[in-house]
Design a protein around this motif. Structure first.
Motif, PDB file in Angstrom:
ATOM      1  N   TYR A  16     -11.216  22.104 -73.417  1.00  0.00           N
ATOM      2  CA  TYR A  16     -11.290  22.411 -72.249  1.00  0.00           C
ATOM      3  C   TYR A  16     -12.634  22.800 -72.047  1.00  0.00           C
ATOM      4  N   LEU A  17     -13.417  23.340 -72.857  1.00  0.00           N
ATOM      5  CA  LEU A  17     -14.814  23.699 -72.767  1.00  0.00           C
ATOM      6  C   LEU A  17     -15.682  23.034 -73.772  1.00  0.00           C
ATOM      7  N   PRO A  18     -17.112  23.148 -73.849  1.00  0.00           N
ATOM      8  CA  PRO A  18     -17.611  22.330 -74.855  1.00  0.00           C
ATOM      9  C   PRO A  18     -17.495  22.688 -76.168  1.00  0.00           C
ATOM     10  N   GLU A  19     -17.717  22.023 -77.351  1.00  0.00           N
ATOM     11  CA  GLU A  19     -17.434  22.559 -78.551  1.00  0.00           C
ATOM     12  C   GLU A  19     -18.438  23.513 -78.943  1.00  0.00           C
ATOM     13  N   THR A  20     -18.116  24.797 -79.383  1.00  0.00           N
ATOM     14  CA  THR A  20     -19.000  25.708 -79.854  1.00  0.00           C
ATOM     15  C   THR A  20     -18.074  26.206 -81.204  1.00  0.00           C
ATOM     16  N   GLU A  21     -19.046  27.119 -82.081  1.00  0.00           N
ATOM     17  CA  GLU A  21     -18.234  27.433 -83.173  1.00  0.00           C
ATOM     18  C   GLU A  21     -16.923  28.353 -82.581  1.00  0.00           C
ATOM     19  N   LEU A  22     -17.011  29.128 -81.600  1.00  0.00           N
ATOM     20  CA  LEU A  22     -15.844  29.896 -80.970  1.00  0.00           C
ATOM     21  C   LEU A  22     -14.977  29.102 -80.468  1.00  0.00           C
ATOM     22  N   SER A  23     -15.209  28.230 -79.700  1.00  0.00           N
ATOM     23  CA  SER A  23     -14.096  27.414 -78.978  1.00  0.00           C
ATOM     24  C   SER A  23     -13.337  26.597 -80.005  1.00  0.00           C
ATOM     25  N   LYS A  24     -14.228  26.099 -81.007  1.00  0.00           N
ATOM     26  CA  LYS A  24     -13.474  25.101 -82.174  1.00  0.00           C
ATOM     27  C   LYS A  24     -12.667  25.805 -82.954  1.00  0.00           C
ATOM     28  N   THR A  25     -12.986  27.251 -83.478  1.00  0.00           N
ATOM     29  CA  THR A  25     -12.119  28.094 -84.172  1.00  0.00           C
ATOM     30  C   THR A  25     -11.036  28.613 -83.722  1.00  0.00           C
ATOM     31  N   ALA A  26     -11.244  28.831 -82.326  1.00  0.00           N
ATOM     32  CA  ALA A  26     -10.004  29.419 -81.694  1.00  0.00           C
ATOM     33  C   ALA A  26      -9.041  28.221 -81.671  1.00  0.00           C
ATOM     34  N   PHE A  27      -9.282  27.020 -81.298  1.00  0.00           N
ATOM     35  CA  PHE A  27      -8.231  26.078 -81.317  1.00  0.00           C
ATOM     36  C   PHE A  27      -7.772  25.704 -82.655  1.00  0.00           C
TER      37      PHE A  27
END
Length: 269
Positions: A16-27
């Motif tokens: 839903y948002l661009p890939e960052t270390e945080l957004s990817k790890t949460a997923f």
């Protein structure tokens, strides 16, 4: 861990948002738990940059419709939901036109923090809890990712401490190297005190910078995960004083390490 319940609450989640270390790890942490038969729910803010049509978000009328009080003002809560393709995982979006309709995430066109980011964080924390209460879904673990979600541990431990749905829940906060410069609105602590009746735990956020907001999350959590290889030294020293379980950064073995960490926390009840 099969049939256990984990609530993932994140500032950012792919796709839903661009890939960052945080957004990817949460997923990834949610996906890995889901693949092992864990019941999962993911919550994130419904930022205006999220394409509702492409991601097939739709409002859940039975969950929407209540007002949340932020700084003595009633703010309507809208709940939307979507399913991550191929994963069969539901993502719940906390929405409010005043706080989240704008076509940006944390900063304006001049890269300045939004003046109301403090109220957005309060609204998000309360919105997550009130929605989970409506779902009547008691999580065994609540896993926090990102500073926009970092007031949730404080609210769970203080404002919602009498709520039976969360009595047995273990709160885990992941720390990441990406933060923000400067401070949120200096009135953050007073706005939180409005809810917490001048709780001493608001002292930590009197100066509402990134490190202090994370310190608040840490002191109200049951365990910490290093989501990035490099963590602020001030936070590391603060964690050591808390004497709580800590999972160091996992570059390759994230799946089993996280699941084992959750299992040990649940077993410690």
């Amino acid at each position: 861990m099969k049939d256990k319940r984990i609530l993932f609450v994140s500032s950012e989640v792919v796709p839903y948002l661009p890939e960052t270390e945080l957004s990817k790890t949460a997923f990834t942490s949610a996906k890995n738990a889901h693949s092992k038969g864990v019941q999962t729910r993911i919550f994130m803010p419904r930022y205006g940059v999220i394409n509702e049509r492409r991601h097939q978000l739709h409002e859940v009328i039975r969950l929407s419709g209540m007002n949340l009080v932020v700084n003595d003002i009633d703010m309507p809560l809208i709940i939307k939901v979507a399913s991550i393709p191929k994963e069969r995982m539901q993502v719940y979006f906390i929405d409010n036109e005043e706080y989240f309709k704008r076509k940006a995430v944390f900063t304006d066109e001049d890269d300045e923090l939004f003046e109301d980011n403090d109220e957005r964080a309060i609204f998000f924390a309360k919105g997550v809890v009130e929605t989970v209460k409506k779902l009547n879904w008691a999580p065994d673990v609540i896993h926090i990712h990102g500073w926009m979600a970092s007031l949730l541990p404080l609210y769970l431990k203080e404002f919602y401490k009498e709520e039976p749905l969360f009595t047995e829940s273990k709160i885990v906060t992941s720390l990441y190297s990406n933060g923000f410069q400067g401070e949120l609105n200096e009135g953050l602590a007073d706005k939180v005190k409005f809810d917490l009746n001048k709780s001493a735990k608001t002292d930590t956020i009197e100066t509402p910078n990134h490190v202090n907001i994370l310190k608040s999350a840490i002191e109200n959590s049951d365990a910490i995960i290093h989501g990035s290889e490099s963590i602020d030294e001030d936070l590391i020293s603060f964690i050591e004083k808390q004497e709580m379980p800590v999972l160091e950064y996992q570059e390759e073995n994230l799946k089993e390490a996280y699941l084992n960490f959750y299992a040990d926390l649940i077993a410690a009840n």
